[in-house]
Enzyme design. Sequence first.
Site, short mmCIF file in Angstrom:
data_model
loop_
_atom_site.label_atom_id
_atom_site.label_comp_id
_atom_site.label_asym_id
_atom_site.label_seq_id
_atom_site.Cartn_x
_atom_site.Cartn_y
_atom_site.Cartn_z
N GLN A 453 32.87 17.44 -18.71
CA GLN A 453 33.93 17.65 -17.73
C GLN A 453 35.32 17.56 -18.34
O GLN A 453 36.23 18.26 -17.93
CB GLN A 453 33.79 16.62 -16.59
CG GLN A 453 34.55 16.96 -15.34
CD GLN A 453 34.12 18.30 -14.78
OE1 GLN A 453 32.98 18.73 -14.92
NE2 GLN A 453 35.06 19.00 -14.15
N GLU A 454 35.48 16.69 -19.32
CA GLU A 454 36.80 16.48 -19.92
C GLU A 454 37.26 17.66 -20.78
O GLU A 454 38.36 18.15 -20.63
CB GLU A 454 36.79 15.21 -20.80
CG GLU A 454 36.91 13.91 -20.02
CD GLU A 454 38.30 13.68 -19.47
OE1 GLU A 454 39.24 14.37 -19.89
OE2 GLU A 454 38.45 12.80 -18.62
N SER A 455 36.41 18.08 -21.70
CA SER A 455 36.87 19.04 -22.71
C SER A 455 35.93 20.22 -22.92
O SER A 455 36.25 21.11 -23.73
CB SER A 455 37.04 18.33 -24.06
OG SER A 455 35.77 17.87 -24.54
#
Length: 608
Positions: A453-455
């Site tokens: 989800q972050e990167s």
Amino acid sequence: WVDYWDLNSRLNTVQVDEVEAFYQRWPGTYVEDRLRNDWLLELGRRRDWKALAADYPRFRMDDDRQVVCYALLADHLAGKDVREAGRDAWFAQKDGDDGCTLLATTLFEAKQLGASDVWRRARVAVDANKPAAARVAVQLVAPSFLGDVGDVFDSPARYLARKKPGGDRAQQELVTLALMRLAASDIDATVNLLNTTWQNTLRPDQAAWAWATVGKKAALALMPAAPTYFQQADLLATKTEREPVWADDVLAWKARAALRNDGGPRWQQVMQAVNAMDPKEQADPTWVYWKARALQALARDSSDPAAFNTQAQEMLASIAGQYHFYGSLAAEELGRPIAMPPVPPRLTSAEKEAAARVPGFTRSILLINAGLRSEGNREWNFTLRGLDDRALRAAAELGCERALWDRCINTSDRTKAEIDMAQRFPTPFRRELTAKAKDASLDPAYVYGLIRQESRFIADARSGVGAAGLMQLMPATARWTARKTGTPFTQDMITDRDMNLKLGMSYLKLVLDDLGGSQAMGAAAYNAGPGRPRRWREGPVLEPAIWVENVPFSETRDYVKKVLSNATFYAALLNDPNATQAPSLKARLGRSIGPRDVGQPAPDAELP
């Protein structure tokens, strides 16, 4: 692309024939449609409705709100009825752009938009804190009061103090807008003014809107009184000739406040809120799930519980096979395991080679490798249009092979029948990541879910606010974590893959420990900072899914759902690539979320 950049830089001086020549040089490409988007905007600014009407049907992306408004205006001027579509487009407008403002002005002058439509648009704009859009609406319906809009936004309390009950509709509407605006900064003062002065002097629909806004702002602040404020709005709404049509965002917060209610959810209010939403919003899995839960709860007091339960079961079953947060919860609510799709047939060499030869993908990869990731991503996404599942999987595989993990994941997410979970949830850097997760005493599936989800596993990813690397660490957080864990660190290390993983996981473990191990609160803290979930956990003890749904920030709420859903599927895949079911999402969420227990350690005041 070079041709596009050249022509786009002088678009305000070119003529139709030069644009048409560009289209002919690059037919069917992303840059052709990208230039058409820019050119349609230019034609709208030039008020060249004939040329716009001729070119618009060839626009394939058709996702620019201002272009849509210009095209509707061209249709209106050509004698077509665009009343409903025009109203919808104007209400969907974020700010006061030229196209939608001109469309609304023209329709209002043609009496195809009424005063009630325009005042409702003003209310929606105030609720969304969009002063420019509010000014446009007031300019249309009450131009002599345009100067009041600035006071309504800047000093609503002072504005209200100068006003006396009564006046014409425009004066009452501006008082309503001021009460809505005041609710954003001082809920108690707004409640007092409504109770003592304005509720009985405004029209019922105006007072109802003010109370609904108070309810929404109170729900965002997680105030226990929020359901009561919404109830007051409902009581006033019944006194109107035509009940107010609340914005879906207001109705969503009505449902959330009813779920979070002290003493247990107000299921009837949840049902009312969902039933009042636009049909498209009602079909969102979030509200399918919570309406089904409401039906289950209300069945106990119904004269026909079987009918309620049957409808609830059907609603849950309609989303239980979907691979997201509420799809998994729906399956478990039905007493089923979270099923993993069957592994699809392998791609052939010919299918993979065909994807590698597609010019759009080739251009995308060249752009991304040249540092033009945004342009490359847009080129890639345009090229995906119309592909079937096999071709989508082959394109996703091309992304995986080139370590373009975001292209791989986002492309694989589009398939409908052939679902390759290993492709949707890839595990790059598996040896290093799992080893570091175990060193930090973290669940590798949870870490994978968070990084996805972050990167999207882009090691050099940078956000607009300065977060960097796989775990999107902010520089200050990286420095603090390095100091806290005794790790030698210099600022340039934040983009080193191994250091980014080590510091990111160390920080995540500190956050989880501070929040009692709750993965939902831990994900919220990683996204929004630990201070916020500490505040959000205060109040009643809640079912974790209700706590998640009431996270006040839409970005963080969506983030938490996706991290936990991701982690559930990663837990299955890390254990067995051919797994037929995933472990329980409800177990991952835990039994409840509420205030910190008396015996728990005090929160770490230093934790950034």
